[in-house]
Design an enzyme around this catalytic site. Structure first.
Site, PDB file in Angstrom:
ATOM      1  N   GLY A 177       2.131   7.425  -0.926  1.00 19.78           N
ATOM      2  CA  GLY A 177       2.364   7.540   0.514  1.00 19.78           C
ATOM      3  C   GLY A 177       1.191   7.109   1.372  1.00 19.78           C
ATOM      4  N   GLY A 186      12.584  14.382   4.629  1.00 21.18           N
ATOM      5  CA  GLY A 186      12.430  12.920   4.483  1.00 21.18           C
ATOM      6  C   GLY A 186      11.514  12.520   3.340  1.00 21.18           C
ATOM      7  N   GLY A 230       6.773  11.133   3.515  1.00 17.46           N
ATOM      8  CA  GLY A 230       7.034  11.485   4.913  1.00 17.46           C
ATOM      9  C   GLY A 230       6.854  10.255   5.800  1.00 17.46           C
ATOM     10  N   LYS A 248       5.453   4.073  -9.718  1.00 23.42           N
ATOM     11  CA  LYS A 248       4.124   4.044  -9.101  1.00 23.42           C
ATOM     12  C   LYS A 248       3.036   3.859 -10.162  1.00 23.42           C
ATOM     13  CE  LYS A 248       5.717   6.964  -5.306  1.00 23.42           C
ATOM     14  NZ  LYS A 248       6.025   8.330  -4.904  1.00 23.42           N
ATOM     15  N   GLU A 251       0.826  -1.218   0.000  1.00 25.61           N
ATOM     16  CA  GLU A 251       0.000   0.000   0.000  1.00 25.61           C
ATOM     17  C   GLU A 251       0.858   1.264   0.000  1.00 25.61           C
ATOM     18  OE1 GLU A 251      -3.724   0.388   0.044  1.00 25.61           O
ATOM     19  OE2 GLU A 251      -2.675   2.133  -0.688  1.00 25.61           O
TER      20      GLU A 251
END
Ligand code: NAP
Ligand code: HSE
Length: 457
Positions: free
Chosen positions: A153, A206, A321, A224, A148
């Site tokens: 993200g 990050g 993140g 992706k 996932e």
């Protein structure tokens, strides 16, 4: 061989009192790995209540055992070798958060699947390049290969497509899938900062990949997109079939011109079913300011799915993140804890079709073309003629004198090259490229042209 439908398996390990426990081994304790350790600790009771299974981190691995990661690792077995962690008897579910399509990450996942352990990963590069083979391995052992966190993200886009839209036929999936690029473009536009300064901040936060070239040159979005294409169209992953352009060539002038012309520039990934096959493309895109996707700023991602029953569905949320990504990783771990195993790409690998590629030359749409031309009489007319020869209609044309072009000769012409910006109506990529080649051959250009595709809806 697992059954063709989703099935429920019990996590293997149980404690003496009969309560089930899922023992998790985490390879990679960077931005995402450390956030996952914290989240499992923080949400331990809720996860147990939701899944009927205690989720417990038992083993961890990273390169540097001495590095302070802001988490207490004393209760976990440390592995210098992440492949040994993947094979360890004290781990039921291996969480791969190392990154990269080859090397350690691939070895960890292969080793875990080979001995029949569930795998959770956030690694889109690995899946884009080896997803078909890894899905076969997972299927053969009846274990989960869950990912996932690999796309967008914290947005649960994989579950939304695979589970939530199973009854729909999808014709297109597109969106902003790289937080780093959207963060850079947003700050460059809003604050006039340089590309380099914005990238540095994205790294400090990050968001960026270990090698940020993957972000800014569009490869991360391509990874992706290739995953989403497989899911929505039921085809094998074909990352080599994605046409890729990144944002590193976008100039501040392009952002200014986009603004003046009523657009914003976004790095989009688009996968579209056409009669000829599946078009997969990643490139900077001008989107009208009034559209929903133009409002998506900063590290936020947005994925739109055009499906026959629900129409247009857009999911918006944090694209990168530690905490946002850990949210998706932990959701997959919870599925494993609940005993849920699904075919990796929505159906058994043997039923995934081979994708038919559509060459980018056949793409049809509007274009923003920024030419840097010698400021001579007849240049604009010469450009327009070459466009007309290839049946390209020009919607607008703007000539700007740049700050650089300050010195003017007696006829009002600049001695410096000047930008000439055109917006075209729909044209094929092949025709646009041919027209630009002809314009260059005429000696009208002082620099290579800038070409940005326009997506109007
Ligand atoms: P990161 O901060 O660079 O962390 C990578 C971790 O892997 C570090 O702990 C590193 O160890 C460890 N590592 C590297 N090589 C290793 C090896 N050979 N053996 C054992 N450990 C090794 O990366 P990240 O940002 O957390 O990303 C991890 C994965 O999540 C990647 O696949 C990335 O694409 C994906 N992802 C990241 C985000 C994000 O926002 N960051 C979002 C979605 C997906 P040391 O700490 O000791 O150096
Ligand atoms: N580097 C990636 C991004 C992390 O910026 O979107 C999330 O996949």
């Amino acid at each position: 061989m697992m059954s063709l439908i989703d099935r429920i398996l019990s996590p293997r390990s149980s404690s003496r009192d009969g309560a089930r426990t899922l023992r998790v081994g985490i390879a990679g304790l960077g931005t995402v790995g450390a956030a996952v350790v914290r989240m499992i600790e923080r949400r331990s009771a809720a996860l147990a209540a939701a899944t009927g299974c205690t989720v417990r981190v038992t083993a961890v691995s990273a390169r540097d055992a001495k590095r302070d990661r802001g988490i207490d690792l004393s209760g976990f077995t440390w592995f210098d070798d992440p492949v040994a962690l993947a094979r360890s008897e004290e781990v039921d579910c291996v969480v791969e958060l190392v990154g990269g399509s080859e090397g350690a990450a691939k070895e960890i996942v292969e080793a875990a699947l080979a001995v029949g352990k569930h795998v959770v990963t956030a690694n889109k590069a690995l899946l884009a390049h080896h997803g078909n083979a890894l899905a076969k391995m997972a299927e053969a052992r009846g274990v989960s290969l869950a990912y996932e966190a690999s796309v967008a993200g914290g947005i649960p886009v994989i579950k939304a497509i695979r589970e939530g839209l199973a009854g729909n036929a999808v014709s297109r999936v597109y969106g902003i899938m790289n937080g780093t690029c959207n963060y850079i473009l947003s700050r460059m536009e809003a604050e006039g900062l340089t590309f380099e300064a914005c990238l540095k901040d994205a790294q400090a936060l990050g968001y960026a990949e270990a090698d940020p070239t993957f972000d800014v040159e569009g490869f991360d979005t391509a990874h992706k997109l290739a995953i989403l294409t497989s899911l929505v169209f039921g085809v094998e992953i074909d990352v080599e079939g994605v046409s890729v352009e990144g944002i590193s060539a976008i100039q501040p002038l392009d952002l200014t011109m986009a603004d003046e012309l009523g657009y914003r520039i976004k790095l989009l990934g688009v996968a579209q079913a056409t009669e000829a096959g599946i078009e997969q493309r990643v490139h900077p895109t001008m989107v009208p300011k009034a559209t929903a996707i133009a409002q998506v700023m900063g590290v936020t991602n947005a994925v739109t799915i055009d499906a026959d029953a629900v129409g247009e569905l857009t999911l918006i949320g944090p694209g990168a993140g530690g905490d946002a990504t850990a949210s998706a990783v932990v959701a997959d771990i919870a599925d494993v804890a609940a005993g849920l195993v699904r075919p990796t790409f929505g159906k058994p690998v043997a039923r995934l079709a081979a994708p038919r590629r559509v060459e980018m030359q056949r793409h049809e749409g509007g274009y923003y073309v920024r030419l840097t031309v010698h400021d001579r009489t007849g240049v604009a007319a010469g450009v327009a003629t070459r466009m007309a020869e290839r049946e390209i209609s020009i919607e607008s044309i703007v000539q700007r004198r740049s700050a650089k072009a300050a010195s003017i000769d007696p006829h009002g012409l600049s001695r410096q090259p000047v930008p000439l910006v055109l917006i075209t109506y729909a044209a094929t990529e092949g025709n646009i490229r041919a027209a630009l080649d002809a314009i260059a051959a005429d000696g009208l250009l002082a620099e290579a042209p800038q070409l940005i595709r326009i997506e109007r809806e």
